[in-house]
Design an enzyme around this catalytic site. Structure first.
Site, PDB file in Angstrom:
ATOM      1  N   LYS A  39       0.818  -1.219   0.000  1.00 38.69           N
ATOM      2  CA  LYS A  39       0.000   0.000   0.000  1.00 38.69           C
ATOM      3  C   LYS A  39       0.851   1.269   0.000  1.00 38.69           C
ATOM      4  O   LYS A  39       0.585   2.217  -0.737  1.00 38.69           O
ATOM      5  CB  LYS A  39      -0.973  -0.027   1.171  1.00 38.69           C
ATOM      6  CG  LYS A  39      -1.965  -1.186   1.027  1.00 38.69           C
ATOM      7  CD  LYS A  39      -2.991  -1.226   2.108  1.00 38.69           C
ATOM      8  CE  LYS A  39      -3.711  -2.572   2.120  1.00 38.69           C
ATOM      9  NZ  LYS A  39      -4.382  -2.917   0.839  1.00 38.69           N
ATOM     10  N   ALA A  41       4.041   1.710  -0.979  1.00 46.95           N
ATOM     11  CA  ALA A  41       4.751   1.845  -2.250  1.00 46.95           C
ATOM     12  C   ALA A  41       3.796   2.305  -3.346  1.00 46.95           C
ATOM     13  O   ALA A  41       4.115   3.185  -4.144  1.00 46.95           O
ATOM     14  CB  ALA A  41       5.394   0.513  -2.622  1.00 46.95           C
ATOM     15  N   ASN A 184     -11.872   2.902   3.707  1.00 51.74           N
ATOM     16  CA  ASN A 184     -12.870   2.326   2.796  1.00 51.74           C
ATOM     17  C   ASN A 184     -14.022   1.776   3.635  1.00 51.74           C
ATOM     18  O   ASN A 184     -14.035   1.932   4.864  1.00 51.74           O
ATOM     19  CB  ASN A 184     -12.233   1.280   1.858  1.00 51.74           C
ATOM     20  CG  ASN A 184     -11.843   0.002   2.575  1.00 51.74           C
ATOM     21  OD1 ASN A 184     -12.192  -0.211   3.739  1.00 51.74           O
ATOM     22  ND2 ASN A 184     -11.124  -0.857   1.885  1.00 51.74           N
ATOM     23  N   GLU A 223     -17.278   2.045  -6.370  1.00 56.92           N
ATOM     24  CA  GLU A 223     -18.092   2.585  -7.467  1.00 56.92           C
ATOM     25  C   GLU A 223     -19.246   3.444  -6.967  1.00 56.92           C
ATOM     26  O   GLU A 223     -19.905   4.126  -7.750  1.00 56.92           O
ATOM     27  CB  GLU A 223     -18.614   1.420  -8.324  1.00 56.92           C
ATOM     28  CG  GLU A 223     -19.389   0.433  -7.486  1.00 56.92           C
ATOM     29  CD  GLU A 223     -19.775  -0.837  -8.233  1.00 56.92           C
ATOM     30  OE1 GLU A 223     -19.192  -1.105  -9.291  1.00 56.92           O
ATOM     31  OE2 GLU A 223     -20.655  -1.546  -7.733  1.00 56.92           O
ATOM     32  N   LYS A 224     -19.493   3.424  -5.637  1.00 56.52           N
ATOM     33  CA  LYS A 224     -20.598   4.250  -5.105  1.00 56.52           C
ATOM     34  C   LYS A 224     -20.145   5.657  -4.740  1.00 56.52           C
ATOM     35  O   LYS A 224     -20.958   6.484  -4.315  1.00 56.52           O
ATOM     36  CB  LYS A 224     -21.214   3.566  -3.880  1.00 56.52           C
ATOM     37  CG  LYS A 224     -22.039   2.352  -4.254  1.00 56.52           C
ATOM     38  CD  LYS A 224     -22.622   1.667  -3.023  1.00 56.52           C
ATOM     39  CE  LYS A 224     -22.547   0.160  -3.147  1.00 56.52           C
ATOM     40  NZ  LYS A 224     -22.005  -0.484  -1.944  1.00 56.52           N
ATOM     41  N   ASP A 248      -9.558  -4.710 -12.796  1.00 51.51           N
ATOM     42  CA  ASP A 248      -8.748  -5.095 -11.640  1.00 51.51           C
ATOM     43  C   ASP A 248      -8.725  -3.909 -10.667  1.00 51.51           C
ATOM     44  O   ASP A 248      -8.111  -2.890 -10.941  1.00 51.51           O
ATOM     45  CB  ASP A 248      -7.325  -5.443 -12.109  1.00 51.51           C
ATOM     46  CG  ASP A 248      -6.424  -5.910 -10.971  1.00 51.51           C
ATOM     47  OD1 ASP A 248      -6.867  -5.865  -9.802  1.00 51.51           O
ATOM     48  OD2 ASP A 248      -5.279  -6.313 -11.250  1.00 51.51           O
ATOM     49  N   ASP A 254      -5.177   2.896  -3.166  1.00 53.82           N
ATOM     50  CA  ASP A 254      -3.836   3.483  -3.041  1.00 53.82           C
ATOM     51  C   ASP A 254      -3.626   4.563  -4.097  1.00 53.82           C
ATOM     52  O   ASP A 254      -2.982   5.584  -3.837  1.00 53.82           O
ATOM     53  CB  ASP A 254      -2.762   2.400  -3.194  1.00 53.82           C
ATOM     54  CG  ASP A 254      -2.899   1.303  -2.159  1.00 53.82           C
ATOM     55  OD1 ASP A 254      -3.405   1.595  -1.056  1.00 53.82           O
ATOM     56  OD2 ASP A 254      -2.529   0.153  -2.453  1.00 53.82           O
ATOM     57  N   GLY A 291      -3.268  -5.211 -12.899  1.00 52.77           N
ATOM     58  CA  GLY A 291      -2.081  -4.929 -12.102  1.00 52.77           C
ATOM     59  C   GLY A 291      -2.311  -3.798 -11.119  1.00 52.77           C
ATOM     60  O   GLY A 291      -3.346  -3.128 -11.141  1.00 52.77           O
TER      61      GLY A 291
HETATM   62  O1  RIB Z   1      -3.834  -2.100  -1.775  1.00 51.73           O
HETATM   63  C1  RIB Z   1      -3.291  -3.045  -2.639  1.00 51.73           C
HETATM   64  C2  RIB Z   1      -2.061  -3.634  -2.062  1.00 51.73           C
HETATM   65  O2  RIB Z   1      -2.392  -4.361  -0.891  1.00 51.73           O
HETATM   66  C3  RIB Z   1      -1.335  -4.631  -2.934  1.00 51.73           C
HETATM   67  O3  RIB Z   1      -0.366  -4.013  -3.739  1.00 51.73           O
HETATM   68  C4  RIB Z   1      -0.764  -5.622  -1.947  1.00 51.73           C
HETATM   69  O4  RIB Z   1       0.637  -5.639  -1.925  1.00 51.73           O
HETATM   70  C5  RIB Z   1      -1.344  -5.234  -0.601  1.00 51.73           C
HETATM   71  O5  RIB Z   1      -0.459  -4.518   0.146  1.00 51.73           O
HETATM   72 NA    NA Z   2      -5.624  -1.934 -11.763  1.00 55.99          NA
END
Ligand code: RIB
Ligand code: NA
Length: 308
Positions: A39, A41, A184, A223-224, A248, A254, A291
């Site tokens: 999170k 990074a 969240n 989405e809300k 995804d 983040d 990703g």
């Molecule tokens: O918020 C998504 C992140 O949660 C992912 O990158 C995973 O590494 C976890 O830390």
């Molecule tokens: Na994504």
């Protein structure tokens, strides 16, 4: 420094499958991606790609994943002088499953992240003092997060406390020391003891979060949309989300937090509401491709209006 992030670094092992497996089930997926995550990074990379000076304070193991993590920060333009490497544990990893609906489930093995503690943060007090915005979460040693909030408050630096991953029983200090708390649905439920699955419930929960002492409280509802309020203006404001097809959603929260840090650090002329609107647009772009960091946009790929 514009944005300093104190937080976690993981290697994300993402498997894409039609749906989540049932307990005991073996099923076939259709894609596998290894990418950079964690999170902290993610938030840092999200901010730097929008165009600001960014530093990461985190800990990795003395291993291949750790070296690659630091190289990845460098190639994104993040200052890595405040990263530390430990022999005591391995770099964090996250095993992620992504269903065709775009939803994910994540198991993390934090490793070196948990060895990031208050001592490491005290050592970078000058960095925090010289930053416009400091960001932290709950994926490292809790004492590191608390010390980050404490030092930010001490030096009158704006802090964003992202309450992820959800954790119950957080001490009052986390709330009292937070400038901006961003949760969240799950996290808001866990911290308030109230159900938070729609806008009306988020509006109620925002009041409870503010009563705990943070200056601003934000609840993101995917989405809300997003709801926020502050001590100065307790009446919650609702920001709708742009409708997109999610491929995804890993790391979308983040992307939102990192973007918000970027706007608060570089655009003090924007209203808080505008900063949130733009951050939510950027996060909605990230859910449309696979990703975590792979899907975070660079400034040059975004519409100029987001920077006007
Ligand atoms: O918020 C998504 C992140 O949660 C992912 O990158 C995973 O590494 C976890 O830390
Ligand atoms: Na994504």
């Amino acid at each position: 420094m514009d944005v300093t992030v104190v937080g976690s670094c993981n290697m994300d092992l993402s498997t894409y499958a039609p749906r989540f497996p049932k307990p005991g089930e073996t099923m076939t997926g259709h894609k596998y991606v290894v990418g950079f995550g964690g999170k902290g990074a993610n938030q840092c990379v999200s901010a730097v790609r929008l165009g600001c000076k960014t530093a990461m304070v985190g800990k990795v193991g003395n291993d291949d994943n750790g070296n690659r993590t630091i190289d990845n920060f460098k190639s994104n333009g993040v200052t890595t002088d405040y990263m530390t490497i430990t022999d005591q544990s391995s770099t964090g990893v996250a095993a992620i499953t992504i269903a065709d609906t775009g939803e994910n489930s994540i198991v993390i093995v934090p490793g070196a992240n948990l060895l990031l503690t208050a001592v490491d943060v005290t050592a970078v007090e000058d960095l925090i003092k010289g930053s416009k915005v400091v960001v932290c979460q709950l994926e490292v040693g809790l004492s590191a997060t608390l010390e980050t909030l404490r030092l930010a408050r001490k030096h009158n630096v704006r802090s964003i406390f992202n309450t992820a991953p959800a954790q119950s029983g957080l001490s009052n200090d986390f709330f009292v020391l937070s400038d901006i708390l961003c949760a969240n649905e799950n996290e808001a439920e866990m911290m308030t003891g109230l159900p938070v699955s729609d806008v009306a419930q988020a509006v109620t929960a925002i009041g409870v979060l503010l009563d705990k002492g943070c200056r601003y409280a934000i609840i993101t509802l995917g989405e809300k949309g997003t709801v926020f309020a502050s001590q100065e203006n307790k009446k919650p404001t609702y920001i709708p989300a742009t409708k997109v097809k999610a491929v995804d959603t890993t790391g979308a929260g983040d992307s939102f937090v990192g973007s918000l840090a970027f706007y608060l650090a570089t655009r003090p002329d924007l209203s808080f509401e505008k900063a949130l609107q733009r951050s939510s647009i950027i996060a909605s772009i990230s859910v449309q491709s696979p990703g975590t960091q792979y899907s975070y946009p660079w400034r040059k790929d975004l519409q100029p209006e987001l920077f006007e």
